[in-house]
Design an enzyme around this catalytic site. Structure first.
Site, PDB file in Angstrom:
ATOM      1  N   ASN A  29      -9.172   6.205  -3.179  1.00 58.08           N
ATOM      2  CA  ASN A  29      -9.557   4.945  -2.534  1.00 58.08           C
ATOM      3  C   ASN A  29      -9.626   5.231  -1.035  1.00 58.08           C
ATOM      4  O   ASN A  29      -8.600   5.264  -0.365  1.00 58.08           O
ATOM      5  CB  ASN A  29      -8.509   3.866  -2.848  1.00 58.08           C
ATOM      6  CG  ASN A  29      -8.754   2.586  -2.062  1.00 58.08           C
ATOM      7  OD1 ASN A  29      -9.816   2.400  -1.468  1.00 58.08           O
ATOM      8  ND2 ASN A  29      -7.766   1.695  -2.053  1.00 58.08           N
TER       9      ASN A  29
ATOM     10  N   LYS B   4     -10.662   3.473   1.311  1.00 52.19           N
ATOM     11  CA  LYS B   4     -10.509   2.292   2.179  1.00 52.19           C
ATOM     12  C   LYS B   4     -11.593   2.341   3.276  1.00 52.19           C
ATOM     13  O   LYS B   4     -12.673   2.867   3.036  1.00 52.19           O
ATOM     14  CB  LYS B   4      -9.092   2.226   2.745  1.00 52.19           C
ATOM     15  CG  LYS B   4      -8.031   2.361   1.639  1.00 52.19           C
ATOM     16  CD  LYS B   4      -6.657   1.963   2.072  1.00 52.19           C
ATOM     17  CE  LYS B   4      -5.710   2.154   0.893  1.00 52.19           C
ATOM     18  NZ  LYS B   4      -4.371   1.657   1.148  1.00 52.19           N
TER      19      LYS B   4
ATOM     20  N   HIS C 210      -7.323  -5.402  -5.001  1.00 45.08           N
ATOM     21  CA  HIS C 210      -6.412  -4.579  -4.197  1.00 45.08           C
ATOM     22  C   HIS C 210      -5.546  -5.503  -3.338  1.00 45.08           C
ATOM     23  O   HIS C 210      -6.023  -6.524  -2.840  1.00 45.08           O
ATOM     24  CB  HIS C 210      -7.207  -3.606  -3.325  1.00 45.08           C
ATOM     25  CG  HIS C 210      -6.325  -2.565  -2.702  1.00 45.08           C
ATOM     26  ND1 HIS C 210      -5.535  -2.836  -1.611  1.00 45.08           N
ATOM     27  CD2 HIS C 210      -6.069  -1.281  -3.048  1.00 45.08           C
ATOM     28  CE1 HIS C 210      -4.833  -1.745  -1.308  1.00 45.08           C
ATOM     29  NE2 HIS C 210      -5.144  -0.793  -2.161  1.00 45.08           N
TER      30      HIS C 210
ATOM     31  N   GLU D  32      -4.614  -5.340  -0.410  1.00 46.00           N
ATOM     32  CA  GLU D  32      -5.116  -5.586   0.947  1.00 46.00           C
ATOM     33  C   GLU D  32      -6.146  -6.715   0.932  1.00 46.00           C
ATOM     34  O   GLU D  32      -6.250  -7.483   1.886  1.00 46.00           O
ATOM     35  CB  GLU D  32      -5.700  -4.287   1.528  1.00 46.00           C
ATOM     36  CG  GLU D  32      -4.580  -3.305   1.882  1.00 46.00           C
ATOM     37  CD  GLU D  32      -4.958  -1.841   1.859  1.00 46.00           C
ATOM     38  OE1 GLU D  32      -6.163  -1.520   1.786  1.00 46.00           O
ATOM     39  OE2 GLU D  32      -4.038  -1.007   1.899  1.00 46.00           O
TER      40      GLU D  32
ATOM     41  N   GLU E 186       0.203  -1.096  -8.249  1.00 44.15           N
ATOM     42  CA  GLU E 186       0.412  -0.676  -6.867  1.00 44.15           C
ATOM     43  C   GLU E 186       1.433  -1.592  -6.195  1.00 44.15           C
ATOM     44  O   GLU E 186       1.068  -2.663  -5.675  1.00 44.15           O
ATOM     45  CB  GLU E 186      -0.901  -0.738  -6.085  1.00 44.15           C
ATOM     46  CG  GLU E 186      -1.962   0.215  -6.600  1.00 44.15           C
ATOM     47  CD  GLU E 186      -2.931   0.607  -5.490  1.00 44.15           C
ATOM     48  OE1 GLU E 186      -3.180   1.804  -5.347  1.00 44.15           O
ATOM     49  OE2 GLU E 186      -3.425  -0.279  -4.766  1.00 44.15           O
TER      50      GLU E 186
ATOM     51  N   GLY F 293       0.717   2.936   1.602  1.00 43.07           N
ATOM     52  CA  GLY F 293       0.558   3.391   2.979  1.00 43.07           C
ATOM     53  C   GLY F 293       1.861   3.475   3.749  1.00 43.07           C
ATOM     54  O   GLY F 293       1.859   3.640   4.967  1.00 43.07           O
TER      55      GLY F 293
ATOM     56  N   SER G 256       1.459   5.586  -2.028  1.00 46.79           N
ATOM     57  CA  SER G 256       2.034   6.800  -1.434  1.00 46.79           C
ATOM     58  C   SER G 256       2.158   7.958  -2.422  1.00 46.79           C
ATOM     59  O   SER G 256       3.129   8.709  -2.382  1.00 46.79           O
ATOM     60  CB  SER G 256       3.380   6.492  -0.770  1.00 46.79           C
ATOM     61  OG  SER G 256       3.199   5.560   0.291  1.00 46.79           O
TER      62      SER G 256
HETATM   63  P1  PGA Z   1      -1.737   4.969  -0.324  1.00 49.35           P
HETATM   64  O1  PGA Z   1      -2.723   3.800  -0.821  1.00 49.35           O
HETATM   65  O2  PGA Z   1      -1.892   6.116  -1.308  1.00 49.35           O
HETATM   66  O3  PGA Z   1      -2.211   5.320   1.048  1.00 49.35           O
HETATM   67  O4  PGA Z   1      -0.363   4.413  -0.354  1.00 49.35           O
HETATM   68  C1  PGA Z   1      -2.930   3.531  -2.171  1.00 49.35           C
HETATM   69  C2  PGA Z   1      -3.873   2.362  -2.324  1.00 49.35           C
HETATM   70  O5  PGA Z   1      -3.815   1.435  -1.505  1.00 49.35           O
HETATM   71  O6  PGA Z   1      -4.704   2.332  -3.257  1.00 49.35           O
END
Ligand code: PGA
Length: 246
Positions: free
Chosen positions: A9, A11, A93, A95, A164, A170, A208
């Protein structure tokens, strides 16, 4: 036996030169012993499709509109994504749920729009730290998934689910394999009860995931791969994670 799936992903990251280098490295490291895909920002779909075409690597988007077409400035429909050969679309997601106030119902409508165009929605669910500490993790993830299952009815068996935990995204703070497995088991039971296909559906873990923790996460019985954010932007890390799933 479920084949593992690792999805990058990106982003809102990337640039044309950086993407070309990253995609070439991912292609160059084939074959993988698992399914591999990258979900890229919309403007990069053409080039991603060109870089990955002809092989077994897949690509997708990070969202899609719930609408078919119309006066929805800034939105991109599943029909348009299908024109670019998208296999996957991430929906729900955290976010987007947080920054764009997406409701469980809207996420379900997006999943439905994707499936209607032959695109597999990767439906994200996950609890915040506050919800985990209040003991509400199961309640939250089951509610988020139930909205999608209810909307999709007999097609619900066609989705990919990504667990998630919001507090792990993140942050460098990964769920332990045991914490993740416990939630995955709950989600699989829910999928099995609703669709009768839970045993063959894939449930990814995201939050992460790094080269050094991927193998222990993927070794859990109900973790069928990963949705990878930050580490998917570094070729060596992403390739190592894909190998850990193979
Ligand atoms: P990350 O993000 O691996 O940077 O924690 C995962 C995601 O948001 O899909």
């Amino acid at each position: 036996m479920r084949r593992k799936l690792v999805v990058g992903n990106w982003k809102m990251h990337g640039s044309r030169p950086a993407n070309a280098e990253l995609l070439a490295a991912i292609v160059g490291a084939r074959p993988y012993g698992c399914d591999v895909a990258v979900c890229v920002p919309y403007p990069y779909l053409t080039e991603t499709a060109a870089a990955l075409s002809g092989g077994d690597l897949r690509w997708g988007a990070q969202d899609c509109s719930a609408h078919e077409q119309g006066a929805y400035t800034g939105e991109v429909s599943a029909t348009m994504l299908a024109e670019f050969g998208c296999r996957y679309a991430i929906v729900g997601h955290s976010e987007r749920r947080a920054c764009h106030h997406e409701s469980d119902l809207l996420v379900a409508q997006k999943a439905q729009a994707a499936l209607a165009r032959g695109i597999t929605p990767i439906v994200c669910v996950g609890e915040t730290l506050e919800q985990r500490e209040a003991g509400d993790t199961e309640f939250v993830v089951k509610r988020q998934l139930a909205a999608v299952i209810h909307r999709l009815a007999h097609c619900a068996g066609e989705i990919v689910v990504a667990y998630e935990p919001v507090w792990a995204i993140g942050t460098g703070r990964t769920a332990t394999p045991e914490q993740a497995q416990a939630v995955h088991a709950v989600l699989r039971t829910q999928l099995q009860a609703a669709t009768g296909h839970g045993e063959r559906m894939r449930i990814l873990y995201g939050g992460s995931v790094k080269a050094d923790n991927a193998a222990t996460l993927f070794a859990q019985p109900d973790i069928d791969g990963g949705l990878i954010g930050g580490a998917s932007l570094k070729a060596a890390d992403f390739i190592a994670i894909c190998r850990a799933a193979g």
